[in-house]
Scaffold this motif. Structure first.
Motif, mmCIF file in Angstrom:
data_model
loop_
_atom_site.group_PDB
_atom_site.id
_atom_site.type_symbol
_atom_site.label_atom_id
_atom_site.label_comp_id
_atom_site.label_asym_id
_atom_site.label_seq_id
_atom_site.Cartn_x
_atom_site.Cartn_y
_atom_site.Cartn_z
ATOM 1 N N ASN A 8 0.823 -1.210 0.000
ATOM 2 C CA ASN A 8 0.000 0.000 0.000
ATOM 3 C C ASN A 8 0.858 1.261 0.000
ATOM 4 O OD1 ASN A 8 -2.379 -1.427 -0.029
ATOM 5 N ND2 ASN A 8 -2.635 -1.390 2.185
ATOM 6 N N ILE A 9 1.978 1.221 0.696
ATOM 7 C CA ILE A 9 2.873 2.376 0.727
ATOM 8 C C ILE A 9 3.436 2.637 -0.667
ATOM 9 C CG2 ILE A 9 5.067 3.237 1.620
ATOM 10 C CD1 ILE A 9 4.384 1.745 4.239
ATOM 11 N N VAL A 10 3.854 1.581 -1.352
ATOM 12 C CA VAL A 10 4.391 1.737 -2.709
ATOM 13 C C VAL A 10 3.299 2.232 -3.653
ATOM 14 C CG1 VAL A 10 5.357 0.486 -4.676
ATOM 15 C CG2 VAL A 10 6.228 0.064 -2.388
ATOM 16 N N ASN A 11 2.088 1.710 -3.517
ATOM 17 C CA ASN A 11 0.977 2.164 -4.360
ATOM 18 C C ASN A 11 0.670 3.631 -4.131
ATOM 19 O OD1 ASN A 11 0.599 -0.270 -5.642
ATOM 20 N ND2 ASN A 11 -0.950 -0.978 -4.188
ATOM 21 N N GLN A 12 0.732 4.082 -2.881
ATOM 22 C CA GLN A 12 0.497 5.495 -2.583
ATOM 23 C C GLN A 12 1.586 6.366 -3.203
ATOM 24 O OE1 GLN A 12 0.265 5.579 1.675
ATOM 25 N NE2 GLN A 12 -1.839 4.822 1.722
ATOM 26 N N LYS A 13 2.818 5.889 -3.169
ATOM 27 C CA LYS A 13 3.911 6.655 -3.770
ATOM 28 C C LYS A 13 3.750 6.746 -5.285
ATOM 29 C CE LYS A 13 7.432 5.939 -0.251
ATOM 30 N NZ LYS A 13 8.788 5.441 0.026
ATOM 31 N N TYR A 14 3.373 5.633 -5.927
ATOM 32 C CA TYR A 14 3.148 5.661 -7.372
ATOM 33 C C TYR A 14 1.986 6.594 -7.735
ATOM 34 C CZ TYR A 14 6.396 2.061 -8.915
ATOM 35 O OH TYR A 14 7.522 1.359 -9.231
ATOM 36 N N ASP A 15 0.930 6.557 -6.942
ATOM 37 C CA ASP A 15 -0.200 7.445 -7.197
ATOM 38 C C ASP A 15 0.215 8.908 -7.071
ATOM 39 O OD1 ASP A 15 -1.848 5.289 -7.626
ATOM 40 O OD2 ASP A 15 -2.769 5.352 -5.631
ATOM 41 N N ARG A 16 1.013 9.192 -6.052
ATOM 42 C CA ARG A 16 1.485 10.566 -5.867
ATOM 43 C C ARG A 16 2.374 10.989 -7.028
ATOM 44 N NH1 ARG A 16 4.972 12.950 -0.837
ATOM 45 N NH2 ARG A 16 5.129 15.042 -1.670
ATOM 46 N N CYS A 17 3.235 10.080 -7.484
ATOM 47 C CA CYS A 17 4.119 10.399 -8.612
ATOM 48 C C CYS A 17 3.321 10.657 -9.886
ATOM 49 C CB CYS A 17 5.111 9.263 -8.846
ATOM 50 S SG CYS A 17 6.428 9.198 -7.645
ATOM 51 N N LEU A 18 2.307 9.847 -10.134
ATOM 52 C CA LEU A 18 1.497 10.026 -11.334
ATOM 53 C C LEU A 18 0.731 11.340 -11.286
ATOM 54 C CD1 LEU A 18 0.504 8.857 -14.004
ATOM 55 C CD2 LEU A 18 -1.318 7.728 -12.728
ATOM 56 N N ALA A 19 0.138 11.647 -10.136
ATOM 57 C CA ALA A 19 -0.588 12.910 -10.000
ATOM 58 C C ALA A 19 0.355 14.096 -10.165
ATOM 59 C CB ALA A 19 -1.285 12.962 -8.645
ATOM 60 N N ASP A 20 1.540 13.991 -9.575
ATOM 61 C CA ASP A 20 2.533 15.049 -9.678
ATOM 62 C C ASP A 20 2.965 15.233 -11.134
ATOM 63 O OD1 ASP A 20 4.113 17.009 -8.419
ATOM 64 O OD2 ASP A 20 5.838 15.655 -8.320
ATOM 65 N N TRP B 63 9.770 14.038 -12.445
ATOM 66 C CA TRP B 63 10.629 12.855 -12.387
ATOM 67 C C TRP B 63 11.596 12.952 -11.201
ATOM 68 C CZ3 TRP B 63 10.961 8.395 -15.336
ATOM 69 C CH2 TRP B 63 12.090 7.618 -15.135
ATOM 70 N N ALA B 64 12.200 14.117 -11.024
ATOM 71 C CA ALA B 64 13.140 14.310 -9.923
ATOM 72 C C ALA B 64 12.443 14.196 -8.566
ATOM 73 C CB ALA B 64 13.820 15.667 -10.053
ATOM 74 N N ASP B 65 11.236 14.746 -8.454
ATOM 75 C CA ASP B 65 10.488 14.636 -7.203
ATOM 76 C C ASP B 65 10.126 13.188 -6.906
ATOM 77 O OD1 ASP B 65 10.656 17.334 -6.809
ATOM 78 O OD2 ASP B 65 8.603 17.763 -7.494
ATOM 79 N N CYS B 66 9.758 12.439 -7.939
ATOM 80 C CA CYS B 66 9.428 11.029 -7.757
ATOM 81 C C CYS B 66 10.668 10.224 -7.372
ATOM 82 C CB CYS B 66 8.806 10.477 -9.037
ATOM 83 S SG CYS B 66 8.100 8.838 -8.842
ATOM 84 N N ASP B 67 11.781 10.554 -7.956
ATOM 85 C CA ASP B 67 13.029 9.883 -7.606
ATOM 86 C C ASP B 67 13.389 10.133 -6.143
ATOM 87 O OD1 ASP B 67 15.351 8.338 -8.205
ATOM 88 O OD2 ASP B 67 16.494 10.208 -8.341
ATOM 89 N N ARG B 68 13.203 11.368 -5.679
ATOM 90 C CA ARG B 68 13.462 11.682 -4.273
ATOM 91 C C ARG B 68 12.466 10.999 -3.352
ATOM 92 N NH1 ARG B 68 15.124 16.643 -6.256
ATOM 93 N NH2 ARG B 68 13.055 17.525 -6.176
ATOM 94 N N LEU B 69 11.241 10.789 -3.828
ATOM 95 C CA LEU B 69 10.230 10.112 -3.011
ATOM 96 C C LEU B 69 10.599 8.654 -2.786
ATOM 97 C CD1 LEU B 69 7.444 10.428 -1.644
ATOM 98 C CD2 LEU B 69 6.435 9.717 -3.806
ATOM 99 N N PHE B 70 11.105 7.990 -3.822
ATOM 100 C CA PHE B 70 11.464 6.587 -3.696
ATOM 101 C C PHE B 70 12.874 6.377 -3.155
ATOM 102 C CE2 PHE B 70 7.833 5.887 -6.464
ATOM 103 C CZ PHE B 70 7.290 4.744 -5.896
ATOM 104 N N ASN B 71 13.775 7.329 -3.353
ATOM 105 C CA ASN B 71 15.160 7.220 -2.882
ATOM 106 C C ASN B 71 15.532 8.474 -2.109
ATOM 107 O OD1 ASN B 71 15.621 4.786 -4.391
ATOM 108 N ND2 ASN B 71 15.712 6.075 -6.215
ATOM 109 N N PRO B 72 15.099 8.596 -0.855
ATOM 110 C CA PRO B 72 15.344 9.840 -0.122
ATOM 111 C C PRO B 72 16.821 10.096 0.177
ATOM 112 C CG PRO B 72 14.318 8.221 1.296
ATOM 113 C CD PRO B 72 14.332 7.647 -0.087
ATOM 114 N N THR B 73 17.649 9.073 0.141
ATOM 115 C CA THR B 73 19.069 9.270 0.429
ATOM 116 C C THR B 73 19.844 9.773 -0.770
ATOM 117 O OG1 THR B 73 19.557 6.971 -0.110
ATOM 118 C CG2 THR B 73 19.074 7.479 2.185
ATOM 119 N N ARG B 74 19.217 9.868 -1.935
ATOM 120 C CA ARG B 74 19.901 10.309 -3.140
ATOM 121 C C ARG B 74 19.880 11.831 -3.308
ATOM 122 N NH1 ARG B 74 18.430 7.476 -8.669
ATOM 123 N NH2 ARG B 74 18.931 5.661 -7.435
#
Length: 88
Positions: A10-22, A61-72
């Motif tokens: 569910n966490i991954v699905n929420q992140k994908y939904d946020r990325c798509l909306a963004d 794309w950059a915001d989504c990358d930071r969402l999935f990889n916060p240490t990057r």
């Protein structure tokens, strides 16, 4: 009342939904700015629309990358315990 823990799926699905909306919002805003700039300043050329749409997509794309990889992110450095100086 105790809440059920959220599953990782569910966490991954929420992140994908946020990325798509963004992506949709930022690409749409970039497209709109490009159309306005094209009509007002560039005599109805197509390149401002493509350029600003690409900028909006790149930012999303950059915001989504930071969402999935916060240490990057810039300025973030991961140091293992073996590398840290021991305090006395």
């Amino acid at each position: 009342m105790s809440q059920k823990p959220t599953s990782s799926e569910n966490i991954v699905n929420q992140k994908y939904d946020r990325c798509l909306a963004d992506l949709l919002v930022k690409t749409g805003v970039g497209f709109s700015i490009g159309v306005v700039a094209s009509v007002i300043a560039f005599r109805r050329r197509a390149w401002p629309v493509a350029f600003t749409t690409g900028i909006g997509s790149g930012i999303a794309w950059a915001d989504c990358d930071r969402l999935f990889n916060p240490t990057r992110g810039p300025g973030v450095r991961i140091v293992s315990q073996a590398q840290t100086p021991e305090s006395k």
